[in-house]
Design a protein around this motif. Structure first.
Motif, short mmCIF file in Angstrom:
data_model
loop_
_atom_site.label_atom_id
_atom_site.label_comp_id
_atom_site.label_asym_id
_atom_site.label_seq_id
_atom_site.Cartn_x
_atom_site.Cartn_y
_atom_site.Cartn_z
N MET A 43 0.78 -1.42 -0.11
CA MET A 43 -0.39 0.10 0.09
C MET A 43 0.64 1.28 -0.56
SD MET A 43 -3.30 0.58 -0.15
CE MET A 43 -4.12 2.33 0.17
N LYS A 44 0.81 2.18 -0.95
CA LYS A 44 1.29 3.43 -1.26
C LYS A 44 0.98 4.49 0.11
CE LYS A 44 2.55 2.32 -5.99
NZ LYS A 44 1.39 1.51 -6.31
N SER A 45 2.07 5.61 0.38
CA SER A 45 1.56 6.77 0.73
C SER A 45 0.37 7.54 0.50
CB SER A 45 3.23 7.04 1.52
OG SER A 45 2.97 8.15 0.96
N LYS A 46 0.38 8.21 1.07
CA LYS A 46 -1.03 8.80 0.28
C LYS A 46 -0.33 10.08 -0.23
CE LYS A 46 -5.29 11.36 1.28
NZ LYS A 46 -6.26 11.79 2.30
N ALA A 47 0.76 10.53 0.46
CA ALA A 47 1.15 11.85 -0.31
C ALA A 47 1.75 10.89 -2.23
CB ALA A 47 2.62 11.87 0.38
N GLU A 48 2.36 9.56 -1.85
CA GLU A 48 2.45 8.68 -3.25
C GLU A 48 1.97 8.98 -3.93
OE1 GLU A 48 5.90 8.60 -3.93
OE2 GLU A 48 5.57 6.94 -5.55
N GLN A 49 0.77 8.37 -3.39
CA GLN A 49 -0.12 8.87 -4.08
C GLN A 49 -0.27 9.33 -5.28
OE1 GLN A 49 -3.99 6.33 -2.41
NE2 GLN A 49 -2.95 4.87 -2.47
N LYS A 50 -1.24 10.98 -4.41
CA LYS A 50 -1.13 12.14 -4.69
C LYS A 50 -0.30 12.28 -5.32
CE LYS A 50 -1.85 15.18 -2.00
NZ LYS A 50 -2.49 16.14 -0.85
N ARG A 51 1.37 12.06 -4.95
CA ARG A 51 2.33 12.94 -6.69
C ARG A 51 1.68 11.11 -7.43
NH1 ARG A 51 6.32 11.02 -8.54
NH2 ARG A 51 6.46 9.27 -7.86
N MET A 52 1.16 10.21 -7.46
CA MET A 52 1.21 9.30 -8.90
C MET A 52 0.13 10.43 -9.67
SD MET A 52 2.40 6.16 -7.36
CE MET A 52 1.80 5.29 -8.69
N PHE A 53 -0.79 10.82 -9.13
CA PHE A 53 -2.53 10.85 -9.80
C PHE A 53 -2.01 12.26 -10.34
CE2 PHE A 53 -6.27 12.25 -10.65
CZ PHE A 53 -6.89 11.11 -10.47
N ARG A 54 -1.09 13.37 -9.46
CA ARG A 54 -1.09 14.59 -10.41
C ARG A 54 -0.49 14.51 -11.68
NH1 ARG A 54 -0.30 20.14 -7.69
NH2 ARG A 54 0.54 20.71 -8.86
N VAL A 55 0.48 13.10 -11.17
CA VAL A 55 1.82 13.17 -12.74
C VAL A 55 1.02 12.91 -13.50
CG1 VAL A 55 3.77 12.08 -13.68
CG2 VAL A 55 4.15 13.09 -11.21
N ALA A 56 -0.27 11.60 -13.18
CA ALA A 56 -0.89 10.60 -14.65
C ALA A 56 -1.62 11.65 -14.94
CB ALA A 56 -1.67 9.59 -13.91
N LEU A 57 -2.51 12.73 -14.29
CA LEU A 57 -3.65 13.90 -15.11
C LEU A 57 -2.02 14.87 -15.89
CD1 LEU A 57 -6.51 14.99 -14.56
CD2 LEU A 57 -5.63 15.78 -12.84
N GLU A 58 -1.31 15.39 -15.15
CA GLU A 58 -0.56 16.24 -15.55
C GLU A 58 -0.53 15.65 -17.10
OE1 GLU A 58 1.20 18.63 -12.67
OE2 GLU A 58 2.25 17.71 -13.57
N THR A 59 0.40 14.54 -17.16
CA THR A 59 0.74 13.70 -18.40
C THR A 59 -0.29 13.26 -19.11
OG1 THR A 59 2.17 12.95 -17.28
CG2 THR A 59 1.97 12.03 -19.14
N LYS A 60 -1.62 12.90 -18.53
CA LYS A 60 -2.68 12.93 -19.46
C LYS A 60 -3.58 14.07 -20.77
CE LYS A 60 -4.57 9.81 -19.77
NZ LYS A 60 -4.53 8.15 -20.90
N VAL A 61 -3.42 15.22 -19.42
CA VAL A 61 -3.51 16.71 -20.27
C VAL A 61 -2.26 16.60 -21.36
CG1 VAL A 61 -3.86 19.07 -19.86
CG2 VAL A 61 -4.26 17.36 -18.36
N GLN A 62 -1.24 16.25 -21.45
CA GLN A 62 -0.64 17.10 -22.34
C GLN A 62 -0.68 16.65 -23.96
OE1 GLN A 62 3.43 16.77 -20.70
NE2 GLN A 62 2.84 18.61 -19.48
N ARG A 63 -0.89 14.86 -23.21
CA ARG A 63 -0.98 14.07 -24.65
C ARG A 63 -2.95 13.49 -24.67
NH1 ARG A 63 1.74 8.37 -21.79
NH2 ARG A 63 3.97 9.18 -21.46
#
Ligand code: 26Q
Length: 812
Positions: free
Chosen positions: A1-21
């Motif tokens: 189970m990832k820490s909440k901070a890690e989950q947040k970071r991952m989701f944010r990166v995924a969202l930013e990357t998706k917007v760019q793509r």
């Protein structure tokens, strides 16, 4: 189970990357709409990953699988639900805050898919949620309507229907599976030839339509199983033939394509009222044939061509009679395509299907004209005909000489096919959706069938998903519950009973009142934005939201509102806590009386809301375009739940359960599941009024009901009925409600006031007086609210699904 901070970071990166793509821009340079689209794509990717994992787990699963066939799945928006089920709702909320966005507002951008009319469609959606959450393997099968239920606009108090192109901008929640296309055949004729001494049937001269499946993954809450909702879209078999262009036949080809694709174009907007159109029958056969073909194909792939084991691996549930053609369709496939003989095919078929009835009203039972059936589905007609011959022969054995009984029970009679009879004969299980409803089915509507097949009949009381209608819709209450009793209630609904311990705890009562107040403030803002009416969140929010139907008696409600207004005008000592009456309802476009009642609600609202002399003590609001997402906003802000159908008419109701779960108190008749809510909370914690089902039934039988006498004997009632036609309600258009009034007092050829609006008026009024008295005693009121919440566990669709599984499906 990832820490909440890690989950947040991952989701944010995924969202930013998706917007760019997706848009070739950074997240700062895109609109909220675009962020919604990117976010739903990210979330849908996560769901699909989970689905791939679930399919791996299930690959060698040999257990039974459920197929839930329904013309309607009223799913509601997917984003918020999937976030909850993925367990990342708070992570994403915080990411949004960091980005300066409101997750709530992003969710509002998603179109609310209206692929259903009301209760029956929403029930199917709740079932999909509970099946996945309980880890049961199931597939929902239905139609991918291009247009959902119409959107409702109100113009000058009248309903206007607007089409609902919910797929216009595409949907991120579905997976197209063109490689799993099935062919469905309509029309033509059947030729029987003898081959090696047996008759072989060949269907010729038909038109075929392609059925292309689109799957929506269904995540459960805290569950590894991801199920699918499989919706079929109709496509022409041939692509447009350009060579026809030269021959001047291009338009013919276009027309053919349109004719095929119209099948999945639009949902019929009728609720509890069968519309006997050829296109509707085409829709039914279209999705049922595609579904059964794909079920058989999958079975053969996994288990080979031995069908004797079929019912051990497959159970097909039919949601009301709309998918009834699945029964003869399975017979057809087994006989014509798999080479079984009639008896073998029948042995398999009769152990495969289970049927739920959702309606009591005789006139709402589906029947199809023989000629239409035969022309459109010639091979199925033969099968149904044979089926009926054999059934009638078995009746004859049991009731020799009783021609009348056999005629009444026959599947085909007076050149019509009775779909309910087909379902009862072809299924191993028949159930109603609440105790009272099942009892009425057994003792009245299907009494003769219940005598013939006593073992088939059963009850499974409806339920609703707590994840959508409490956890998601009312986070304030969900937090309060979790604070007091832990969060086990989310998966174990019976745990809600722990909350009963707090019924006399003042701090809990006050916390609940605060949660409600905040929800009411939010709803008041919505009302002010949309209706331009100011309502006071301290007033009692009294709510009736459901399809508009005479039997549901919105008319009783609005006449009573008019009565309260009269009291405020005439009696200066009238002691009433301020009240806001809220309505939401769509009327079927062809249902004139229902539309007139919508107009009446608006006329009464107009008059009352603009009257300065009553000091804002009474307000009436009609919220346009009632739908799942609006229900989620209204229910948590409701104090009083109106469940006032004519006793014996509402099969169950499920809105009643959603309100109870959120702590509203019910004013209701002893109808449908209200009876069981009454038993669960006790008579002190619900406001019951009106005739019982037995009493209404007695009146129907003996014909002694005289509404005119009731009208003459009750001056309050007489006053409001007179106001319909004397210009008080609508001064511009005096004649508007004359027919309505006449129908109540004298009838139109048929029975006068068949829904007992007049008869129940006085007792309804008294029940409302009690609400008024009790709301003014907060310690009493909030205690009752807690008792309602604490006893709601039984009305979870998780419990319903467990009941279905134990009694009917027997999945592992
Ligand atoms: C049939 C043929 C042609 C066109 C339309 C229809 C049609 C469509 C929808 C007939 C009936 C319906 C819907 C029925 C329905 O929603 N029934 C409700 O089911 C709920 C779930 O069991 C119950 O709680 C409600 O009491 C019942 O009214």
């Amino acid at each position: 189970m990832k820490s909440k901070a890690e989950q947040k970071r991952m989701f944010r990166v995924a969202l930013e990357t998706k917007v760019q793509r997706m848009f070739g821009r950074s997240i700062r340079g895109v609109s909220e709409d675009q962020i919604y689209r990117a976010m739903s794509q990210v979330v849908s990717d996560l769901v699909k990953e989970q689905r791939a994992y679930s399919r791996e787990l299930m690959r060698n699963h040999q257990g039974k699988e459920l197929y839930y066939l329904s013309m309607e799945f009223l799913m509601g928006r997917a984003l918020g639900n999937n976030l909850i089920n993925l367990g990342i709702a708070d992570v994403v909320e915080e990411v949004c805050t960091e980005l300066g966005l409101e997750l709530r507002e992003l969710q509002e951008i998603e179109p609310d898919p209206g692929l259903g009319n009301g209760g029956l469609g929403r029930l199917a959606a709740c079932f999909m949620d509970s099946l996945a959450s309980l880890g049961l393997k199931a597939t929902g099968c239905g139609i991918r309507y291009e247009y959902g239920l119409f959107q409702q606009k109100i113009v000058d108090g009248y309903q206007v229907e607007i089409s609902d192109p919910w797929l216009e901008n595409g949907s991120n929640w579905e997976i197209a599976l063109p490689e799993e296309t099935e062919i469905v055949k309509f029309g033509g004729f059947v030729e029987a030839t003898e081959v090696d001494g047996r008759l072989v049937y060949e269907h010729k001269g038909y038109q075929s339509v392609r059925a292309v499946p689109y799957e929506m993954p269904i995540m459960g809450y805290d569950s590894e199983v991801v199920n699918s909702l499989r919706l079929w879209a109709a496509r022409a078999t041939k692509h447009l033939d350009m060579s026809l262009f030269g021959q001047g036949k291009y338009l013919d080809a276009l027309e053919e394509k349109e004719l095929a694709e119209v099948i999945s174009k639009v949902l019929y907007p009728d609720d509890n009222h069968p519309e006997g159109k050829a296109l509707r029958l085409k829709q039914q056969y279209f999705f049922v044939s595609a579904s059964v073909q794909s079920i058989v194909r999958k079975y053969k792939k996994q288990y080979g061509p031995n069908f004797s084991q079929f019912p051990e691996h497959v159970v097909i549930h039919i949601n009301d009679t709309h998918p009834a053609l699945a029964i003869p369709e399975l017979m057809r496939i087994l006989i014509d395509e798999e080479g079984l003989d009639w008896d073998q095919a029948w042995t398999v078929t009769k152990s495969t299907f289970a049927y739920t009835n959702h309606t009591i009203m005789e006139e709402a039972l589906e029947r199809w004209p023989e000629a239409l059936f035969r022309d459109l589905l010639p091979r199925l007609w033969d099968i149904v005909y044979e089926f009926n011959e054999r059934f009638c022969a078995s009746l004859w054995e049991r009731y020799p000489g009783d021609w009348d009984k056999i005629a009444r029970m026959s599947i085909i009679a007076h050149h019509e096919v009775k779909m309910a009879h087909l379902c009862i004969v072809g299924s191993f299980s028949v159930n109603g959706v609440a105790q009272l409803h099942s009892q009425i089915l057994r003792e009245q509507v299907f009494a003769e069938f219940a005598e013939f097949y006593p073992e088939k009949f059963t009850n499974v009381t409806n339920g609703v998903t707590f994840r959508r209608f409490l956890l998601k819709a009312n986070p304030g209450l969900a937090d309060l519950l979790t604070d007091r009793i832990g969060d086990a209630w989310i998966k174990k609904p019976e745990e809600l009973s722990q909350f009963l311990r707090y019924q006399d705890d003042q701090a809990t009562q006050e916390a609940l009142a605060r949660v409600r107040y905040d929800n009411k403030v939010a709803l008041a803002k919505y009302i002010s934005d949309h209706n331009h009416v100011r309502v006071d969140p301290r007033s009692i929010f009294d709510v009736q939201i459901k399809r508009l139907h005479e039997y549901k008696r919105q008319l009783l409600n609005i006449l009573h509102v008019l009565h309260l207004y009269n009291r405020l005008l005439e009696d200066p000592s009238f002691d009433m806590h301020p009240r806001t009456f809220i309505f939401g309802a769509k009327a079927a476009p062809g249902y004139g009386m229902a539309k007139l009642i919508i107009k009446l609600i608006h006329d009464v609202a107009e008059r009352i809301n603009n009257d300065r002399t009553i000091d804002d003590r009474l307000k009436v609001v009609f919220l346009e375009n009632y739908r799942v997402s609006l229900a989620e906003a209204i229910i948590p802000a409701s104090d009083v739940s109106e469940q006032i159908s004519t006793a014996g008419k509402e099969a169950s109701g499920t809105g009643n359960m959603k309100f109870m779960l959120n702590g509203a108190l019910t004013i209701g008749t002893l109808d449908g599941a209200n009876v069981e809510i009454d038993q669960a909370v006790g008579r002190d914690n619900i406001f019951i009024f009106g005739l019982t089902a037995e009493e209404t039934n007695q009146y129907y039988l003996d014909g002694t009901y005289r509404p005119y006498e009731v009208y003459m004997a009750d001056p309050y009632l007489k006053q409001v009925l007179d106001q319909l036609v004397n210009g008080f309600v609508n001064a511009q258009h005096v004649a508007l409600y004359q027919d309505l009034q006449h129908g109540l007092l004298h009838g139109w050829g048929g029975m006068a006031d068949p829904y007992f609006v007049l008869k129940d008026f006085a007792s309804y009024r008294h029940a409302h007086e009690k609400i008024n008295e009790q709301y003014m005693q907060p310690a009493l009121w909030w205690k009752k609210a807690i008792i309602n919440i604490g006893n709601a566990g039984y009305f979870s669709s998780d419990r319903t699904i467990e009941d279905y599984n134990q009694r009917i499906w027997k999945l592992h």
